[in-house]
Design a protein around this motif. Sequence first.
Motif, PDB file in Angstrom:
ATOM      1  N   VAL A  19      25.659 -16.367 -10.335  1.00 48.81           N
ATOM      2  CA  VAL A  19      25.074 -17.432 -10.275  1.00 48.81           C
ATOM      3  C   VAL A  19      24.269 -17.516  -8.968  1.00 48.81           C
ATOM      4  O   VAL A  19      23.108 -17.886  -8.760  1.00 48.81           O
ATOM      5  N   ILE A  20      25.114 -17.377  -7.847  1.00 45.12           N
ATOM      6  CA  ILE A  20      24.405 -17.244  -6.403  1.00 45.12           C
ATOM      7  C   ILE A  20      23.223 -16.135  -6.443  1.00 45.12           C
ATOM      8  O   ILE A  20      22.170 -16.485  -5.878  1.00 45.12           O
ATOM      9  N   SER A  21      23.690 -15.118  -6.850  1.00 48.47           N
ATOM     10  CA  SER A  21      22.395 -13.990  -6.788  1.00 48.47           C
ATOM     11  C   SER A  21      21.327 -14.335  -7.668  1.00 48.47           C
ATOM     12  O   SER A  21      20.118 -14.177  -7.093  1.00 48.47           O
ATOM     13  N   GLU A  22      21.150 -14.721  -8.486  1.00 50.69           N
ATOM     14  CA  GLU A  22      20.256 -15.295  -9.577  1.00 50.69           C
ATOM     15  C   GLU A  22      19.659 -16.589  -8.724  1.00 50.69           C
ATOM     16  O   GLU A  22      18.433 -16.440  -8.787  1.00 50.69           O
ATOM     17  N   THR A  23      20.334 -17.590  -8.438  1.00 53.52           N
ATOM     18  CA  THR A  23      19.816 -18.810  -7.695  1.00 53.52           C
ATOM     19  C   THR A  23      19.075 -18.314  -6.475  1.00 53.52           C
ATOM     20  O   THR A  23      17.881 -18.843  -6.074  1.00 53.52           O
ATOM     21  N   ALA A  24      19.366 -17.223  -5.726  1.00 54.62           N
ATOM     22  CA  ALA A  24      18.970 -16.800  -4.412  1.00 54.62           C
ATOM     23  C   ALA A  24      17.572 -16.331  -4.625  1.00 54.62           C
ATOM     24  O   ALA A  24      16.577 -16.248  -3.644  1.00 54.62           O
ATOM     25  N   LYS A  25      17.305 -15.719  -5.755  1.00 55.33           N
ATOM     26  CA  LYS A  25      16.102 -15.295  -6.188  1.00 55.33           C
ATOM     27  C   LYS A  25      14.972 -16.394  -6.071  1.00 55.33           C
ATOM     28  O   LYS A  25      13.520 -16.068  -5.857  1.00 55.33           O
ATOM     29  N   THR A  26      15.156 -17.520  -6.580  1.00 56.19           N
ATOM     30  CA  THR A  26      13.992 -18.498  -6.744  1.00 56.19           C
ATOM     31  C   THR A  26      14.211 -19.639  -5.536  1.00 56.19           C
ATOM     32  O   THR A  26      13.406 -20.426  -5.165  1.00 56.19           O
ATOM     33  N   TRP A  27      15.487 -19.815  -4.856  1.00 54.05           N
ATOM     34  CA  TRP A  27      15.685 -21.008  -4.083  1.00 54.05           C
ATOM     35  C   TRP A  27      14.977 -20.672  -2.617  1.00 54.05           C
ATOM     36  O   TRP A  27      14.666 -19.702  -2.060  1.00 54.05           O
ATOM     37  N   ASP A  28      14.201 -21.854  -2.241  1.00 54.31           N
ATOM     38  CA  ASP A  28      13.520 -21.664  -0.967  1.00 54.31           C
ATOM     39  C   ASP A  28      13.940 -22.653  -0.007  1.00 54.31           C
ATOM     40  O   ASP A  28      13.958 -23.784  -0.129  1.00 54.31           O
ATOM     41  N   PRO A  29      14.501 -21.831   1.038  1.00 52.85           N
ATOM     42  CA  PRO A  29      15.101 -22.572   2.292  1.00 52.85           C
ATOM     43  C   PRO A  29      14.390 -23.590   2.806  1.00 52.85           C
ATOM     44  O   PRO A  29      14.688 -24.657   3.400  1.00 52.85           O
ATOM     45  N   LYS A  30      12.820 -23.152   2.937  1.00 50.49           N
ATOM     46  CA  LYS A  30      12.082 -24.373   3.429  1.00 50.49           C
ATOM     47  C   LYS A  30      11.852 -25.439   3.068  1.00 50.49           C
ATOM     48  O   LYS A  30      11.561 -26.691   3.609  1.00 50.49           O
ATOM     49  N   MET A  31      12.017 -25.496   1.747  1.00 48.71           N
ATOM     50  CA  MET A  31      11.882 -26.811   1.122  1.00 48.71           C
ATOM     51  C   MET A  31      13.091 -27.603   1.311  1.00 48.71           C
ATOM     52  O   MET A  31      13.055 -28.929   1.616  1.00 48.71           O
ATOM     53  N   ALA A  32      14.260 -27.174   1.218  1.00 45.45           N
ATOM     54  CA  ALA A  32      15.628 -27.901   1.480  1.00 45.45           C
ATOM     55  C   ALA A  32      15.381 -28.497   3.197  1.00 45.45           C
ATOM     56  O   ALA A  32      15.670 -29.575   3.261  1.00 45.45           O
ATOM     57  N   LYS A  33      14.859 -27.484   4.064  1.00 42.92           N
ATOM     58  CA  LYS A  33      14.866 -27.890   5.183  1.00 42.92           C
ATOM     59  C   LYS A  33      13.839 -29.100   5.510  1.00 42.92           C
ATOM     60  O   LYS A  33      13.990 -30.051   6.190  1.00 42.92           O
ATOM     61  N   LYS A  34      12.798 -28.913   4.729  1.00 40.79           N
ATOM     62  CA  LYS A  34      11.783 -29.968   4.819  1.00 40.79           C
ATOM     63  C   LYS A  34      12.161 -31.486   4.496  1.00 40.79           C
ATOM     64  O   LYS A  34      11.969 -32.330   5.287  1.00 40.79           O
ATOM     65  N   ALA A  35      13.055 -31.288   3.268  1.00 39.47           N
ATOM     66  CA  ALA A  35      13.702 -32.554   2.902  1.00 39.47           C
ATOM     67  C   ALA A  35      14.338 -33.272   3.981  1.00 39.47           C
ATOM     68  O   ALA A  35      14.748 -34.457   4.017  1.00 39.47           O
ATOM     69  N   MET A  36      15.205 -32.426   4.669  1.00 38.19           N
ATOM     70  CA  MET A  36      16.178 -33.132   5.694  1.00 38.19           C
ATOM     71  C   MET A  36      15.376 -33.018   6.904  1.00 38.19           C
ATOM     72  O   MET A  36      16.306 -33.628   8.033  1.00 38.19           O
ATOM     73  N   LYS A  37      14.302 -32.343   7.081  1.00 40.71           N
ATOM     74  CA  LYS A  37      13.347 -32.331   8.501  1.00 40.71           C
ATOM     75  C   LYS A  37      14.285 -31.917   9.533  1.00 40.71           C
ATOM     76  O   LYS A  37      14.524 -32.502  10.766  1.00 40.71           O
ATOM     77  N   VAL A  38      14.951 -30.605   9.135  1.00 44.73           N
ATOM     78  CA  VAL A  38      15.522 -29.877   9.998  1.00 44.73           C
ATOM     79  C   VAL A  38      14.726 -28.426  10.492  1.00 44.73           C
ATOM     80  O   VAL A  38      14.027 -28.044   9.435  1.00 44.73           O
ATOM     81  N   SER A  39      14.920 -27.877  11.548  1.00 44.06           N
ATOM     82  CA  SER A  39      14.222 -27.113  12.150  1.00 44.06           C
ATOM     83  C   SER A  39      14.840 -25.569  11.425  1.00 44.06           C
ATOM     84  O   SER A  39      14.114 -24.635  11.165  1.00 44.06           O
ATOM     85  N   ARG A  40      16.070 -25.502  11.206  1.00 45.92           N
ATOM     86  CA  ARG A  40      16.786 -24.279  11.033  1.00 45.92           C
ATOM     87  C   ARG A  40      18.397 -24.748  10.546  1.00 45.92           C
ATOM     88  O   ARG A  40      18.826 -25.506  10.778  1.00 45.92           O
ATOM     89  N   PHE A  41      18.675 -23.831   9.525  1.00 46.27           N
ATOM     90  CA  PHE A  41      20.061 -23.709   9.154  1.00 46.27           C
ATOM     91  C   PHE A  41      20.996 -22.941  10.478  1.00 46.27           C
ATOM     92  O   PHE A  41      20.355 -22.501  11.270  1.00 46.27           O
ATOM     93  N   MET A  42      22.180 -22.990  10.222  1.00 42.38           N
ATOM     94  CA  MET A  42      23.271 -22.732  10.974  1.00 42.38           C
ATOM     95  C   MET A  42      23.174 -21.126  10.899  1.00 42.38           C
ATOM     96  O   MET A  42      23.333 -20.428  12.128  1.00 42.38           O
ATOM     97  N   ILE A  43      22.592 -20.399   9.884  1.00 35.89           N
ATOM     98  CA  ILE A  43      22.172 -19.082   9.923  1.00 35.89           C
ATOM     99  C   ILE A  43      20.699 -18.771   9.448  1.00 35.89           C
ATOM    100  O   ILE A  43      20.126 -19.705   9.167  1.00 35.89           O
ATOM    101  N   PRO A  44      20.175 -17.538   9.670  1.00 32.90           N
ATOM    102  CA  PRO A  44      18.875 -17.496   9.421  1.00 32.90           C
ATOM    103  C   PRO A  44      18.496 -17.603   8.114  1.00 32.90           C
ATOM    104  O   PRO A  44      19.371 -17.341   6.958  1.00 32.90           O
ATOM    105  N   ASP A  45      17.304 -18.036   7.768  1.00 25.72           N
ATOM    106  CA  ASP A  45      16.940 -18.420   6.484  1.00 25.72           C
ATOM    107  C   ASP A  45      16.812 -17.208   5.329  1.00 25.72           C
ATOM    108  O   ASP A  45      16.767 -17.159   4.318  1.00 25.72           O
ATOM    109  N   THR A  46      16.639 -15.785   6.143  1.00 26.89           N
ATOM    110  CA  THR A  46      16.398 -14.617   5.202  1.00 26.89           C
ATOM    111  C   THR A  46      17.801 -14.366   4.593  1.00 26.89           C
ATOM    112  O   THR A  46      17.705 -13.861   3.548  1.00 26.89           O
ATOM    113  N   ASP A  47      18.742 -14.854   5.036  1.00 22.60           N
ATOM    114  CA  ASP A  47      20.006 -14.658   4.157  1.00 22.60           C
ATOM    115  C   ASP A  47      20.381 -15.822   3.232  1.00 22.60           C
ATOM    116  O   ASP A  47      21.030 -16.526   3.482  1.00 22.60           O
ATOM    117  N   ARG A  48      19.499 -15.865   2.101  1.00 21.31           N
ATOM    118  CA  ARG A  48      19.705 -16.944   1.280  1.00 21.31           C
ATOM    119  C   ARG A  48      20.903 -17.007   0.531  1.00 21.31           C
ATOM    120  O   ARG A  48      21.450 -17.993   0.298  1.00 21.31           O
TER     121      ARG A  48
END
Lengths: 479, 479
Positions: A278-307
């Motif tokens: 499920v995770i592997s499938e989800t990671a194909k389409t999930w966009d971390p940028k959108m999640a960050k935008k909604a919470m108005k945060v600049s970055r997650f705890m780890i780099p976005d590249t590791d979806r």
Amino acid sequence: MYSEQELETVHSRIGKDISKHIGTTRKLLMQPSSSQQDIGIDKCAALVAKMYKDAGCEKVEIAETKGNPIVYGECKGDSDKTLLVYFMYDTMPFNEPGWNHPAMGAKIVDMKLPAGKVKAIVNRGADNTKGPLATFLNSVDACNRSVGRPPCNVLLVAEGEEELGSPNLPVYVKKNKKRLSDADACYFPYFAQDPDGCRTLMLGVKGVVYFELKCSGKSWGRGPEDFAVHSSGKAWLDSPVWRLVHALKTMTSDDGNRVLIDGFYDDVAPPTQEDEEVISETAKTWDPKMAKKAMKVSRFMIPDTDREELIRLYTFASTLNIDGIWGGWIEKGSKTVLPHKVTCKIDIRVVPNQKKDDMMPLVRKHLDMHGYKDIKMTEVDSGYDWCRCSVKEPVVQAMIRAQESFGGRPQVWPTSGGSVPFYVFNRILGIPFTMGGIGHSDLAHSPNEYMVVGGNKKIAGLSDIEKFMVRFMSEYSLT
Amino acid sequence: MYSEQELETVHSRIGKDISKHIGTTRKLLMQPSSSQQDIGIDKCAALVAKMYKDAGCEKVEIAETKGNPIVYGECKGDSDKTLLVYFMYDTMPFNEPGWNHPAMGAKIVDMKLPAGKVKAIVNRGADNTKGPLATFLNSVDACNRSVGRPPCNVLLVAEGEEELGSPNLPVYVKKNKKRLSDADACYFPYFAQDPDGCRTLMLGVKGVVYFELKCSGKSWGRGPEDFAVHSSGKAWLDSPVWRLVHALKTMTSDDGNRVLIDGFYDDVAPPTQEDEEVISETAKTWDPKMAKKAMKVSRFMIPDTDREELIRLYTFASTLNIDGIWGGWIEKGSKTVLPHKVTCKIDIRVVPNQKKDDMMPLVRKHLDMHGYKDIKMTEVDSGYDWCRCSVKEPVVQAMIRAQESFGGRPQVWPTSGGSVPFYVFNRILGIPFTMGGIGHSDLAHSPNEYMVVGGNKKIAGLSDIEKFMVRFMSEYSLT
């Protein structure tokens, strides 16, 4: 199940009634129901009962509990399948600063989202979750007023203590087990589209525990005990605030992200094969940028590249979060005092196979072992356990089919990071569950909480959400 | 100096006027003057000016500053000696919980102290220090109304920003240096008896620095930046609250008592030979139990048995104290949020030969070196430097002689743990100072602050305090 023609009939009704539906939604939102502060609870329960009746429920009860009432309703449907629909009519408090519109004004505003322009209602509870409650009742109303009945039987259970950890819901479900056992599955309606329109489906929820730690001179026997003394006293007196700071620091790594409490992660189960797929499938389409935008945060705890790892964190990380901390002089200016007490609110989110009842004892043991026996620990909420449901469950498959008829397969997540008391239904009644829907809302627990009512190509508006809910019930009636 | 007969005349006047004196004291106390909250400042300044005039001052001015006005007065005395009397007419805020009587009601209540039953006025400012202000003016009033003049010239300087760190007092003193240079010494009246009646004399004050540390997602660039987000976000977001906890913990030893900031103690001078003699003498009579009783604490940082070391701590320890801390959800119940900011108020007390201006840069450097460059530091008060005066100074000896005529030699302490801006007079005008008196008051900065007006055998009542102040002026005129 409904025939395509019956669906058409309901859809047409929804189209005609949409202004009325927006009206009932706004009315419910504007009725305060903050369980934390005990504001408007009874009035809101009465309003929900009225809405059940107006939507055509045959049996409506306001059931008293030791806490806030549970509003129960029954509506006979078109099949022998029975869906237990769980609602919460209580909300978080709404008196924090930062609202751009009145928190209880249900104002309809223009909003620009990544998915484009929409019209949204801004109000406490719009997202979490009086908006979805009203929307589902609107869909039942439309079924009753057009076809004459919904596609399946529905049992409606709306509690008013979700934000207190649902202390009386298990009692209620046990007491009404016979009646509720008619249900084949449980459903929690909410708007599951991201601000970019991405449709998601969560297969579970985390559990949650909420407590306060209090360090005081009185229980410690050191430092000021009865009142805050002049801060010159620090020269020869111990400080409960410094003590709490040092006690807290033993609980996490320096970055605050890894919990150092012995045994905290012991029962955490690794993702299953299904989870990883499920995770592997989800990671194909999930966009971390959108999640960050909604919470108005600049970055997650780890780099976005590791979806995948981000998704793994959100779904599998058990967390220890400070919700609030306060002590001493917290107003303007410089009152020079040595405070006699300090308090910290903490929530822990539990994941499979942790048990929520294990968590406070673990924290207690940690504090004791580090010499902080005097620090008081008080449960604030009774809390929830986690709950999961396989993607293969028929009710989940019905949800996926309904999604597919409204724009393709949703992005599936092993769990939400939030908590809903599904374990009550899952463990007491032994039934599977699903949650979500289409549409978008956000900012639960924050100022400017909202729900989209006027959608666009990417995000469903209220009428489409209602149509979707009818479709889901219809698909479910087939299982 | 006054003759014994003149002293008798004044004492008799005080006896006759004591009800009026209690009245003026209560009136001043009941006039709010919280500089932190900017409540009642101008009204209080006007009232102080009126009290100067009523007491017989020849010249009275309300001098505007960039902040709160300074009330200046002159009164010609019986000798060519001139005493600069420093007052503060501002107080701490009075709206904290825990008051047993209205904080601004100036209620006269029966009170049981270790020294026995007394009558006391309970009010914000009774101890710190509008009570002593009114009392000194009462004594001048009695001199003028009986003998016709006080024993020495007095220059009265009452500021309204002591609780803000006296930012404009140095400016005022520099500007009025010529006029104020008439003064040979400075005096700060207050009630210096312990609750057991023990009379103390402080030879100095510590300096103080007050600032806020703020950790926020916005300045950090990690974690929530604009608002508190749902606490499920902790799974993949950093937390400004955890960050502040870990930053704070680097600043002290685990017990919160030893400051670990590099260079913090570097300039601390060891006690001088005179200090050690004073400490050793004081330790013979000082009772730690009484001090604990007044603050309602069970124990000091170190055992009571080591009296000398306790006195050394109180007088020589430079401290880093958390006055207040707050962030996130701090009301009732369980709002599950990951806060976007947290603030901590800190005061540092400086001792010889630390410089208050060095302290914030040291903290800043510490935070930077530990990787906390993003944590904001804001000065809340402009702060004071420490100030000391040798026991051999004539003005101090006059104070000791006045004490001796009212019940024996006082217990002498090298310094108070508190802070008063004497450094302004000492460094700008180059004059020595003394402080105190007889009488008892307590709970500065705390609820139920009080001053004794009706004394007993061990604790002076208002009339004796006033007589003492006249005696002190008389002794001083001899120096």
